[in-house]
Enzyme design. Structure first.
Site, PDB file in Angstrom:
ATOM      1  N   TRP A 101      21.902  26.144  19.914  1.00  0.00           N
ATOM      2  CA  TRP A 101      20.484  25.999  19.575  1.00  0.00           C
ATOM      3  C   TRP A 101      19.572  26.515  20.675  1.00  0.00           C
ATOM      4  O   TRP A 101      18.550  27.149  20.393  1.00  0.00           O
ATOM      5  CB  TRP A 101      20.189  24.541  19.232  1.00  0.00           C
ATOM      6  N   ASP A 178      13.512  20.680  22.993  1.00  0.00           N
ATOM      7  CA  ASP A 178      13.925  20.542  21.600  1.00  0.00           C
ATOM      8  C   ASP A 178      14.794  19.298  21.550  1.00  0.00           C
ATOM      9  O   ASP A 178      15.929  19.297  22.020  1.00  0.00           O
ATOM     10  CB  ASP A 178      14.712  21.782  21.162  1.00  0.00           C
ATOM     11  N   LYS A 202      17.446  14.281  11.285  1.00  0.00           N
ATOM     12  CA  LYS A 202      18.566  13.678  12.012  1.00  0.00           C
ATOM     13  C   LYS A 202      18.399  12.160  12.050  1.00  0.00           C
ATOM     14  O   LYS A 202      19.159  11.423  11.444  1.00  0.00           O
ATOM     15  CB  LYS A 202      18.628  14.226  13.437  1.00  0.00           C
TER      16      LYS A 202
END
Length: 367
Positions: A101, A178, A202
């Protein structure tokens, strides 16, 4: 109905009380005669929902008054472009690369600014990322517009349990994180973090909502090419209502925040998450080599636990037999293979206990 224990990395499991309340209010929210999905985002009813949601979120995460909370769309992947459009001023941005990511973030930012690599764990793959680069080794650029890192890598299972203090590293650049996959699972040190962002799917709610926390002094510097709907200052000035926000996802997020408060808040849920992760890692490490996790002990993720059987041919039957017991979504990410259990806030301890029991029985029958 028998609910499975859902170990998906996202969209992920939600608290049962939240789902039950959302179901009960589906057709009629508080006597309004309509459901939340049908409401005008500018109407009084949704205004109440939105205000409560933001207030509860600020309370849970102790968000300082000089930070704006933006309710946006597009997920963290969209923020990879929106961030440099808002904060880079077309200059230098430093990236700490720790997995899939963070590498995506740097690649996307390079389209809008001078995206540099301040640190990387690329050399420790063999074949998986195992550790995080020590902050003292980071090569930070003088005058960087900001420093970006992914504080939890869901695929490789690495987590910064504590974000670094850039001032101690001699940098006054804002730190941008992030935190999609651990948002609301632990406190955030706002004295070190200038911008935090993450998709809601999430720990917080359904896919479609993206949360951005941005310090007010960083607003108002968007590049001319930045679309108005992605300009943080425009979104903030309009109270996240410049365009129609993801109303249903915001409503469910608010229910999750209420549930989280009922659990004792973020500090209490962090203790529970530590307990769940410790139980699962102990089962892996205590399997006598049948299972393994390649990540260094000091940076193992509490949210996403990848693990591998000693023989890769066992992964498929493990997933199949686990599903038969109501333990689902345990297949590892396609880029690394193996197995993965995501144990977000809403995963109860009983779910992890059931997984550990299956792991032990599977090892005993396939050893």
């Amino acid at each position: 109905m028998r609910r499975a224990f859902n170990f998906s990395a996202g969209p992920a499991t939600l608290p049962v009380p939240v789902l039950e309340r959302a179901a009960a209010e589906m057709l009629d929210w508080h006597g309004s005669g309509i459901g939340v999905m049908e409401m005008s985002h500018r109407g009084r009813e949704f205004g109440e929902i939105f205000e409560r949601c933001e207030a509860r979120l600020r309370e849970l995460l102790a968000v300082p008054a000089n930070y704006k909370v933006l309710f946006m769309q597009g997920g963290a992947l969209a923020e990879n472009a929106i961030l440099p459009l808002n904060l880079s001023r077309g200059g230098v941005v430093d990236h700490v690369l720790t997995g899939s990511w963070s590498k995506k973030s740097a690649k996307e930012a390079a389209r809008y600014c001078d995206a540099r690599v301040a640190a990387s764990n690329e050399l420790d793959t063999a074949p998986h990322h195992r550790s995080l680069p020590v902050p003292a080794s980071w090569r930070l650029s003088p005058g960087a517009s900001y420093v970006h890192l992914c504080s939890n890598e869901t695929i490789d299972g690495l987590e910064f349990h504590e974000v670094p203090d850039l001032r101690a590293l001699g940098s006054d650049a804002p730190l941008v994180i992030d935190c999609s996959s651990h948002l609301a699972s632990r406190p955030i040190d706002w004295s070190r973090v200038a911008v935090a962002y993450g998709g809601a799917q999430k720990n917080i709610g359904p896919a479609g909502l993206t949360l951005v926390f941005v310090r007010e002094d960083l607003l108002g510097h968007a590049l001319a090419a930045c679309p108005s709907a992605f300009d943080y200052s425009v979104v903030a000035a309009n109270g996240s209502m410049y365009n129609t926000p993801p109303t249903w996802a915001i409503y469910v997020a608010g229910l999750v925040f209420d549930w989280l408060a009922e659990q004792g808040g973020v500090e209490a849920i962090e203790r529970r998450n530590i307990e769940k992760a410790a139980l699962l890692y102990a089962a892996i490490d205590g399997s006598g080599g049948f299972y393994r996790n390649p990540v260094d002990l000091g940076c193992r993720s509490r949210m996403n636990v990848p693990f591998f059987a000693h023989d890769e041919r066992l992964h498929a039957p493990f997933v199949e037999s686990a599903a038969a017991r109501g333990l689902v979504q345990l297949k590892g990410h396609k880029s690394v293979g193996g197995l993965r259990a995501s144990i977000y806030n809403a995963m109860p301890l009983e779910g992890v206990q059931a997984l550990v029991s299956h792991m032990q029985e599977f090892a005993a029958s396939h050893g």
